[in-house]
Design a protein around this motif. Sequence first.
Motif, PDB file in Angstrom:
ATOM      1  N   PHE A 167       0.856  -1.185  -0.024  1.00  0.00           N
ATOM      2  CA  PHE A 167       0.079   0.021   0.059  1.00  0.00           C
ATOM      3  C   PHE A 167       1.001   1.229  -0.130  1.00  0.00           C
ATOM      4  CE2 PHE A 167      -2.815  -3.175   1.836  1.00  0.00           C
ATOM      5  CZ  PHE A 167      -3.946  -2.934   1.348  1.00  0.00           C
ATOM      6  N   VAL A 168       0.722   2.250  -0.638  1.00  0.00           N
ATOM      7  CA  VAL A 168       1.043   3.734  -0.535  1.00  0.00           C
ATOM      8  C   VAL A 168       0.074   4.667  -0.268  1.00  0.00           C
ATOM      9  CG1 VAL A 168       2.066   5.486  -1.953  1.00  0.00           C
ATOM     10  CG2 VAL A 168       2.797   3.217  -2.609  1.00  0.00           C
ATOM     11  N   LEU A 169       0.372   5.341   0.821  1.00  0.00           N
ATOM     12  CA  LEU A 169      -0.604   6.255   1.157  1.00  0.00           C
ATOM     13  C   LEU A 169      -0.705   7.502   0.595  1.00  0.00           C
ATOM     14  CD1 LEU A 169      -3.010   7.054   3.501  1.00  0.00           C
ATOM     15  CD2 LEU A 169      -1.089   7.679   5.048  1.00  0.00           C
ATOM     16  N   ASP A 170      -1.225   8.128  -0.170  1.00  0.00           N
ATOM     17  CA  ASP A 170      -1.128   9.324  -0.745  1.00  0.00           C
ATOM     18  C   ASP A 170      -1.448  10.517   0.223  1.00  0.00           C
ATOM     19  OD1 ASP A 170      -0.805   7.635  -2.971  1.00  0.00           O
ATOM     20  OD2 ASP A 170      -2.726   8.319  -3.931  1.00  0.00           O
ATOM     21  N   HIS A 171      -0.612  11.394  -0.369  1.00  0.00           N
ATOM     22  CA  HIS A 171      -0.709  13.023   0.314  1.00  0.00           C
ATOM     23  C   HIS A 171      -0.474  12.759   1.662  1.00  0.00           C
ATOM     24  CE1 HIS A 171      -1.586  13.501  -3.611  1.00  0.00           C
ATOM     25  NE2 HIS A 171      -2.516  13.498  -3.801  1.00  0.00           N
ATOM     26  N   ILE A 172       0.105  11.919   2.418  1.00  0.00           N
ATOM     27  CA  ILE A 172      -0.021  11.823   3.828  1.00  0.00           C
ATOM     28  C   ILE A 172      -1.442  11.855   4.534  1.00  0.00           C
ATOM     29  CG2 ILE A 172       2.730  12.398   3.943  1.00  0.00           C
ATOM     30  CD1 ILE A 172       1.298  15.191   5.587  1.00  0.00           C
ATOM     31  N   LEU A 205       0.739  18.346   0.103  1.00  0.00           N
ATOM     32  CA  LEU A 205       0.704  19.108   1.287  1.00  0.00           C
ATOM     33  C   LEU A 205      -0.174  20.649   1.059  1.00  0.00           C
ATOM     34  CD1 LEU A 205       4.188  18.461   2.571  1.00  0.00           C
ATOM     35  CD2 LEU A 205       2.244  17.194   3.046  1.00  0.00           C
ATOM     36  N   PHE A 206       0.528  21.410  -0.068  1.00  0.00           N
ATOM     37  CA  PHE A 206       0.129  22.570  -0.111  1.00  0.00           C
ATOM     38  C   PHE A 206      -1.398  22.989  -0.159  1.00  0.00           C
ATOM     39  CE2 PHE A 206       4.451  22.457  -1.742  1.00  0.00           C
ATOM     40  CZ  PHE A 206       5.047  23.309  -0.925  1.00  0.00           C
ATOM     41  N   THR A 207      -1.994  22.124  -0.856  1.00  0.00           N
ATOM     42  CA  THR A 207      -3.549  22.311  -0.926  1.00  0.00           C
ATOM     43  C   THR A 207      -4.414  21.828   0.233  1.00  0.00           C
ATOM     44  OG1 THR A 207      -3.675  20.096  -1.958  1.00  0.00           O
ATOM     45  CG2 THR A 207      -3.568  21.993  -3.502  1.00  0.00           C
ATOM     46  N   GLU A 208      -3.697  21.609   1.435  1.00  0.00           N
ATOM     47  CA  GLU A 208      -4.374  21.218   2.591  1.00  0.00           C
ATOM     48  C   GLU A 208      -4.016  22.475   3.642  1.00  0.00           C
ATOM     49  OE1 GLU A 208      -6.415  18.960   2.656  1.00  0.00           O
ATOM     50  OE2 GLU A 208      -5.868  18.670   0.716  1.00  0.00           O
ATOM     51  N   ALA A 209      -2.857  23.342   3.189  1.00  0.00           N
ATOM     52  CA  ALA A 209      -2.655  24.557   3.907  1.00  0.00           C
ATOM     53  C   ALA A 209      -3.299  25.544   3.650  1.00  0.00           C
ATOM     54  CB  ALA A 209      -1.197  24.896   3.992  1.00  0.00           C
ATOM     55  N   TYR A 222       3.607  17.934  10.817  1.00  0.00           N
ATOM     56  CA  TYR A 222       3.170  16.872  10.019  1.00  0.00           C
ATOM     57  C   TYR A 222       4.215  16.238   9.557  1.00  0.00           C
ATOM     58  CZ  TYR A 222      -1.223  19.687  10.862  1.00  0.00           C
ATOM     59  OH  TYR A 222      -2.011  20.463  11.299  1.00  0.00           O
ATOM     60  N   LEU A 223       5.240  16.730   8.956  1.00  0.00           N
ATOM     61  CA  LEU A 223       6.200  16.049   8.352  1.00  0.00           C
ATOM     62  C   LEU A 223       7.232  15.329   9.366  1.00  0.00           C
ATOM     63  CD1 LEU A 223       7.481  18.791   5.710  1.00  0.00           C
ATOM     64  CD2 LEU A 223       6.268  16.589   5.312  1.00  0.00           C
ATOM     65  N   GLU A 224       7.379  15.801  10.459  1.00  0.00           N
ATOM     66  CA  GLU A 224       7.897  15.299  11.698  1.00  0.00           C
ATOM     67  C   GLU A 224       7.206  14.043  12.131  1.00  0.00           C
ATOM     68  OE1 GLU A 224       8.285  18.490  14.511  1.00  0.00           O
ATOM     69  OE2 GLU A 224       9.808  19.589  13.555  1.00  0.00           O
ATOM     70  N   HIS A 225       6.189  13.987  12.257  1.00  0.00           N
ATOM     71  CA  HIS A 225       5.322  12.903  12.778  1.00  0.00           C
ATOM     72  C   HIS A 225       5.282  11.848  11.538  1.00  0.00           C
ATOM     73  CE1 HIS A 225       2.551  10.723  15.150  1.00  0.00           C
ATOM     74  NE2 HIS A 225       1.884  10.297  13.975  1.00  0.00           N
ATOM     75  N   PRO A 242      -0.329  18.725 -11.642  1.00  0.00           N
ATOM     76  CA  PRO A 242      -0.435  20.364 -11.275  1.00  0.00           C
ATOM     77  C   PRO A 242      -1.382  20.840 -10.226  1.00  0.00           C
ATOM     78  CG  PRO A 242      -2.134  19.682 -13.082  1.00  0.00           C
ATOM     79  CD  PRO A 242      -1.364  18.078 -12.663  1.00  0.00           C
ATOM     80  N   VAL A 243      -2.008  19.989  -9.552  1.00  0.00           N
ATOM     81  CA  VAL A 243      -2.879  20.369  -8.617  1.00  0.00           C
ATOM     82  C   VAL A 243      -2.372  21.359  -7.422  1.00  0.00           C
ATOM     83  CG1 VAL A 243      -4.478  19.532  -6.474  1.00  0.00           C
ATOM     84  CG2 VAL A 243      -4.297  18.279  -8.743  1.00  0.00           C
ATOM     85  N   CYS A 244      -1.043  21.092  -7.433  1.00  0.00           N
ATOM     86  CA  CYS A 244      -0.165  21.811  -6.311  1.00  0.00           C
ATOM     87  C   CYS A 244      -0.179  23.291  -6.745  1.00  0.00           C
ATOM     88  CB  CYS A 244       1.299  21.412  -6.133  1.00  0.00           C
ATOM     89  SG  CYS A 244       2.111  21.572  -7.785  1.00  0.00           S
TER      90      CYS A 244
END
Length: 286
Positions: A167-172, A205-209, A222-225, A242-244
Amino acid sequence: MSIVMRIDSHHHVWDLSVRPQGWMVGEALNPIKKNFSINDLRQAITGCGIDKTVVVQTVTNYDETPELLALADADDLVAGVVGFLKIDSADAISYLDKYEGMTGFKYLVGIRDIAHDYEDVGYLAKPQVIKNVQELGRRGLVYDLLTKTPHMRAAINLVKACPDTKFVLDHISKPYIAKGEMQPWADQITELASFENVVVKVSGLFTEADWKNWKQSDFSPYLEHITKSFTPKRMMFGSDWPVCLLAATYRQTVDLIEEFTKSFSISEKNDFWANTANRIYNLKLI
């Protein structure tokens, strides 16, 4: 010793004259309501050191994946395709069988469904989903988990039921970065990371910020965790281009991640930038 290769494990292409992207709803998405080709990506990655990419499906339409396979077959930049199956459907595997006869099938490395857009937050734990994802494992294909926090419990149950599937978890898992919320996302990430057959894409990441006012420190907890939970050996870079572009350029995306990984050892950087993606997806790099 230096970084050997950089792989972008998550990007998209689309041509709106071929089919609409039904998820593009609202004026906020206007900046990406246009065509994006592989040549547009090639221009975007200039100077970023990207050697190979993985192109990922965007719509729940069985016509898209054959186009992505043909793209991979024709363009040396693309080393893998994550295609689409309606993973809760009894006939999903029959479509996978159809892909096998198509040009570029050897580039199909994984399957994804748009689970985080379905109202049923338990979608990924449905018996038919489990059965189909188990079959993906038998065929050596990865399943990409596209989730938000409400869908994580079902994702964990799916992983438990499919020990022989990668499995690969997308976009954390799209934490609520703009709100600064860590829980219950953090605990669920810790639990999901306890399964060795799961790795994570540091992407989206950016689109969740806050699209207009993000800063590096917004992402740090988030990145540290993620790093503590998975370690670089089970992490990979993805641009979500290009979503970013809704919130950051490709160069800004790479800059953020370079800053984040600057304390990694060379071997950890090699894992993060290339080895994890290559090992999990078994990419076609030559």
